[in-house]
Scaffold this motif. Structure first.
Motif, PDB file in Angstrom:
ATOM      1  N   UNK A  81      27.698  36.514  27.236  1.00 59.13           N
ATOM      2  CA  UNK A  81      27.795  37.914  27.656  1.00 59.13           C
ATOM      3  C   UNK A  81      28.958  38.131  28.611  1.00 59.13           C
ATOM      4  N   UNK A  82      30.024  38.757  28.122  1.00 58.78           N
ATOM      5  CA  UNK A  82      31.198  39.062  28.939  1.00 58.78           C
ATOM      6  C   UNK A  82      31.087  40.509  29.392  1.00 58.78           C
ATOM      7  N   UNK A  83      31.008  40.764  30.692  1.00 57.50           N
ATOM      8  CA  UNK A  83      30.797  42.130  31.180  1.00 57.50           C
ATOM      9  C   UNK A  83      31.900  43.083  30.721  1.00 57.50           C
ATOM     10  N   UNK A  84      31.507  44.306  30.453  1.00 57.11           N
ATOM     11  CA  UNK A  84      32.465  45.328  30.032  1.00 57.11           C
ATOM     12  C   UNK A  84      33.390  45.739  31.176  1.00 57.11           C
ATOM     13  N   UNK A  85      34.604  46.128  30.800  1.00 53.94           N
ATOM     14  CA  UNK A  85      35.548  46.786  31.706  1.00 53.94           C
ATOM     15  C   UNK A  85      35.785  45.995  32.990  1.00 53.94           C
ATOM     16  N   UNK A  86      35.862  44.683  32.870  1.00 55.70           N
ATOM     17  CA  UNK A  86      36.128  43.843  34.027  1.00 55.70           C
ATOM     18  C   UNK A  86      37.468  43.153  33.871  1.00 55.70           C
ATOM     19  N   UNK A  87      38.178  43.015  34.978  1.00 53.70           N
ATOM     20  CA  UNK A  87      39.402  42.236  34.989  1.00 53.70           C
ATOM     21  C   UNK A  87      39.146  40.889  35.640  1.00 53.70           C
ATOM     22  N   UNK A  88      40.164  40.377  36.331  1.00 54.73           N
ATOM     23  CA  UNK A  88      40.019  39.100  37.026  1.00 54.73           C
ATOM     24  C   UNK A  88      39.602  39.291  38.478  1.00 54.73           C
ATOM     25  N   UNK A  89      39.511  40.521  38.947  1.00 52.40           N
ATOM     26  CA  UNK A  89      39.171  40.811  40.338  1.00 52.40           C
ATOM     27  C   UNK A  89      37.730  40.401  40.608  1.00 52.40           C
ATOM     28  N   UNK A  90      37.567  39.331  41.377  1.00 51.28           N
ATOM     29  CA  UNK A  90      36.224  38.833  41.659  1.00 51.28           C
ATOM     30  C   UNK A  90      36.253  37.806  42.780  1.00 51.28           C
ATOM     31  N   UNK A  91      35.100  37.611  43.402  1.00 59.53           N
ATOM     32  CA  UNK A  91      34.901  36.537  44.372  1.00 59.53           C
ATOM     33  C   UNK A  91      34.129  35.421  43.677  1.00 59.53           C
ATOM     34  N   UNK A  92      34.572  34.184  43.885  1.00 60.28           N
ATOM     35  CA  UNK A  92      33.982  33.023  43.225  1.00 60.28           C
ATOM     36  C   UNK A  92      33.596  32.020  44.301  1.00 60.28           C
ATOM     37  N   UNK A  93      32.335  31.660  44.354  1.00 60.08           N
ATOM     38  CA  UNK A  93      31.843  30.725  45.359  1.00 60.08           C
ATOM     39  C   UNK A  93      32.156  29.285  44.961  1.00 60.08           C
ATOM     40  N   UNK A  94      31.977  28.377  45.925  1.00 54.03           N
ATOM     41  CA  UNK A  94      32.337  26.972  45.738  1.00 54.03           C
ATOM     42  C   UNK A  94      31.675  26.318  44.528  1.00 54.03           C
ATOM     43  N   UNK A  95      30.378  26.521  44.283  1.00 53.00           N
ATOM     44  CA  UNK A  95      29.784  25.874  43.099  1.00 53.00           C
ATOM     45  C   UNK A  95      30.444  26.301  41.792  1.00 53.00           C
ATOM     46  N   UNK A  96      30.857  27.562  41.708  1.00 48.51           N
ATOM     47  CA  UNK A  96      31.505  28.047  40.492  1.00 48.51           C
ATOM     48  C   UNK A  96      32.910  27.469  40.378  1.00 48.51           C
TER      49      UNK A  96
END
Length: 324
Positions: free
Chosen positions: A153-168
């Motif tokens: 499931x790839x969310x709609x209308x999303x770019x690369x703008x995101x916060x990613x925590x250490x486990x990810x």
């Protein structure tokens, strides 16, 4: 979590010499708004041809929180972003584009959601300023097609703008496929994710490097990386075509036995030949796309090559730099 977390903002840039001086003060303000966060900015130069690297060096000289990474050539945004995330040693990273369309002012809100226990906080565009109707339409259509084709499931209308925590970040380091579609990989790794809506602004300067051809190739990359439906469709089309050809052949036999075999027209014969040839070539093209990806993976070349790296001046000597 530790009382004082560390955060690295990763910015991949290609020919963005005009945008970066306008973007950086906003990044500084976002970090200054979080005094309890040890913030850094990592700029990745993806083989720019203009003065982007010189601009980056100027920003690093003026701001001790800035670290730099320059790739040996233009590897593309997906691999430049991978190179930046590979070097993040902080508790979390924020990915943001260099064109300024994504508001850095929202980073403190993303950090707040991270502190609530979410591993990925991704932005969902509710409005896209500075883009024509055709680009907005094709972008929306792409995400909806991916939603139907991909089991991830790839969310709609999303770019690369995101916060990613250490486990990810650690999980992404274990994913080393050469043909990368980062939006899909961010979704594929899972963990606790939450969306927030924002309004994308116009570019700070210059023009987008993603023309229709690059966007088309990125769409092909995304579909072939996260779905085998095109191969299945090619199979179904082949079976259907073979069935129609069998029915047509039986019809010709029955008609010949009943009324003889008068010579048919050239146009109908060529139509059938061209139709079947087109279907076969289309199926071979789909197979070739997947086979080409297997070929690139089999060569096991490095994802990217680094030409130069500049650590942040604020990093203590002997310790791993926050952004490198």
């Amino acid at each position: 979590m530790n009382p004082r977390q560390s955060l690295t903002i990763v910015v991949a840039a290609y020919d963005e010499a005009a945008s970066l001086p306008l973007l950086h003060p906003r990044l500084q303000a976002a970090l200054d708004a979080m005094p309890d966060v040890d913030g850094r900015v990592l700029y990745v130069d993806d083989g720019s041809r203009d003065g982007t690297w010189e601009v980056m060096r100027g920003l690093a000289a003026a701001d001790p929180r800035v670290s730099l990474l320059r790739l040996a050539r233009n590897f593309g945004k997906e691999l430049a972003l991978t190179a930046g995330l590979d070097r993040v040693e902080s508790d979390a990273a924020v990915v943001i584009d260099a064109d300024g369309q994504e508001p850095p002012e929202l980073i403190p809100q993303m950090v707040a959601r991270w502190r609530e226990g979410y591993d990925v906080v991704y932005g969902r565009r509710s409005l896209r300023r500075g883009e024509g109707w055709f680009k907005r339409f094709t972008s929306a259509a792409f995400y909806r097609v991916m939603e139907k084709l991909s089991p991830t499931p790839i969310p709609r209308d999303t770019g690369d703008f995101r916060l990613i925590a250490r486990p990810v970040l650690d999980a992404l380091r274990g994913v080393r496929e050469r043909q990368r579609f980062m939006k899909g990989l961010f979704a594929w790794v899972g963990f606790r994710q939450i969306a927030f809506d924002y309004e994308a602004g116009a570019r700070l300067a210059g023009r987008s490097k993603f023309d229709f051809w690059r966007l088309w190739n990125l769409a092909i990359e995304g579909i072939t990386s996260f779905s085998t439906v095109p191969l299945r469709v090619a199979t179904y089309v082949g079976v259907l075509t073979a069935l129609l050809a069998f029915i047509w052949g039986v019809t010709i036999i029955v008609r010949t036995l009943a009324w003889g075999n008068p010579v048919q027209g050239w146009a109908s014969t060529m139509t059938v030949i061209l139709f079947l040839g087109g279907v076969q070539l289309m199926a071979l093209g789909v197979i070739g796309e997947y086979l080409g990806r297997l070929y690139l993976e089999a060569k096991q070349r490095p994802l990217y090559l680094v030409a130069d790296a500049v650590p942040a001046a604020a990093d203590p000597p002997g310790d791993p730099p926050a952004g490198l």
